[in-house]
Design an enzyme around this catalytic site. Structure first.
Site, PDB file in Angstrom:
ATOM      1  N   ASP A 102       2.041 -15.938 -15.006  1.00 11.78           N
ATOM      2  CA  ASP A 102       1.887 -14.947 -15.241  1.00 11.78           C
ATOM      3  C   ASP A 102       1.334 -13.401 -15.998  1.00 11.78           C
ATOM      4  O   ASP A 102       0.356 -13.044 -16.689  1.00 11.78           O
ATOM      5  CB  ASP A 102       2.158 -13.773 -14.081  1.00 11.78           C
ATOM      6  CG  ASP A 102       4.037 -13.317 -14.744  1.00 11.78           C
ATOM      7  OD1 ASP A 102       3.908 -13.092 -14.880  1.00 11.78           O
ATOM      8  OD2 ASP A 102       4.765 -14.060 -13.649  1.00 11.78           O
ATOM      9  N   ASP A 114      11.314 -18.392 -18.063  1.00  9.11           N
ATOM     10  CA  ASP A 114      10.686 -17.662 -16.183  1.00  9.11           C
ATOM     11  C   ASP A 114      10.094 -18.685 -14.902  1.00  9.11           C
ATOM     12  O   ASP A 114       9.325 -18.860 -15.198  1.00  9.11           O
ATOM     13  CB  ASP A 114       9.709 -17.158 -17.227  1.00  9.11           C
ATOM     14  CG  ASP A 114       9.384 -15.367 -16.153  1.00  9.11           C
ATOM     15  OD1 ASP A 114       9.691 -15.813 -14.352  1.00  9.11           O
ATOM     16  OD2 ASP A 114       8.320 -14.589 -15.689  1.00  9.11           O
ATOM     17  N   ASP A 137      10.849 -20.732  -7.539  1.00 12.87           N
ATOM     18  CA  ASP A 137      12.457 -21.354  -7.654  1.00 12.87           C
ATOM     19  C   ASP A 137      13.134 -22.857  -7.517  1.00 12.87           C
ATOM     20  O   ASP A 137      12.677 -23.873  -8.141  1.00 12.87           O
ATOM     21  CB  ASP A 137      12.744 -21.237  -5.298  1.00 12.87           C
ATOM     22  CG  ASP A 137      12.560 -19.648  -5.145  1.00 12.87           C
ATOM     23  OD1 ASP A 137      13.056 -18.779  -6.188  1.00 12.87           O
ATOM     24  OD2 ASP A 137      12.415 -18.521  -3.982  1.00 12.87           O
TER      25      ASP A 137
END
Ligand code: SPM
Length: 291
Positions: free
Chosen positions: A93, A162, A165
């Protein structure tokens, strides 16, 4: 039940044993497609703003993403005496890269993101995070971070993971061979910081991560951050240093309020840095063996 579901996004993760729903009203769906790696959803919620969801798990929202991106970045960078070259694994992102490039001593940020589609979607729908991609400090690779590190040994001062899950494409980023790979990629005195889940739902996983990294690194800590859009309202980071003298609780560089303001930090301050290592009694006992 249907009345509750209509117009709502619900995260029903396996980390909550499929017994807990975290729901946000999906007031406007902006994007929903499957990439080669995962299901990608972007929607708008009137309170949290734009929301990025991967494989049914909320990754970030416009309202609280700064807490995650700033802490996963500035906890390790400000624990290192002079971080110049940083590797970011994942973070498609762009929010972590946005924070890393702010750090004055950082000269180069290398990012390895396996899913190019997340980067494209962020550029289109989440420009407040994707802005980091414009930095001249950034070198970007679309590839597996663990594979990249095999050919880049003793190269980085800080490695930040980063990840989503520990299921799907990110599962291997929580296992010992991955942390061995990071150790090889770090320069002497290097530091790693990895997404390490919530103590409310994943205490066993965190305990395992700390135990396995204690076999590799002389200093291992868990730091906690408030994130209202994640289950339990909390997530944490695993921090490891190759230097036995590292004290993560005491930042090497204490930011003045002028610096906090000029770096446009919303959550990270030097006080929050130190406070992140203060854990509830049951967590401290489980992870460190005493209260
Ligand atoms: N750049 C922000 C990406 C966020 N990556 C971490 C997302 C974790 C999502 N789940 C957290 C809680 C459930 N285990």
């Amino acid at each position: 039940m249907d009345a509750f579901k209509k117009g709502w996004f619900s995260e029903t993760g396996i980390h909550c044993s499929n017994k807990v729903n975290i729901s946000l009203s999906a007031d406007n769906i902006l994007y929903h497609e499957k990439s080669a790696w995962q299901d990608i959803l972007v929607f708008e919620n009137k309170l949290f703003g734009k929301v990025l969801v991967l494989d049914n798990a909320i990754q970030c929202t416009e309202k609280d993403e700064s807490a995650y991106q700033e802490m996963i970045t500035f906890l390790p960078l400000n624990s290192h005496p002079n971080p110049k070259k940083v590797l970011v694994i994942g973070g498609g992102d762009g929010g972590v890269v946005r924070e890393v490039v702010k750090h004055p001593s950082v000269e180069t940020v290398v990012q390895c993101e396996i899913d190019e589609k997340v980067i494209e979607v962020s550029k289109e729908y989440l420009p407040f995070m994707a802005e980091g991609f414009k930095s001249s400090k950034l070198v970007q690779h679309i590839m597996d971070g663990a594979e990249f590190m095999k050919n880049h040994q003793k190269e980085f001062d800080v490695v930040i993971t980063d990840s989503s899950d520990p299921t799907g494409p990110a599962a291997s980023l929580f296992r010992k061979p991955y942390f061995e790979g990071i150790k090889q990629a770090l320069r002497p005195g290097g530091i790693l910081c990895s997404q390490a889940e919530s103590f409310w739902y994943d205490l066993k996983l965190i305990h395992n991560m700390m135990n396995m990294t204690r076999e590799l690194y002389p200093v291992v800590e868990y730091a906690s951050v408030y994130i209202p859009s994640y289950p339990g309202g909390q997530i944490g980071f695993l921090l490891c240093s190759t230097d036995a003298g590292t004290n993560f609780r005491k930042p090497q560089h204490v930011l003045s309020s002028e610096e906090v303001s000029s770096l446009k930090l919303k959550y990270y301050t030097s006080e929050m840095h130190t406070a992140a290592f203060v854990l509830p009694g049951f967590v401290k006992k489980h992870l460190y063996g005493s209260y």
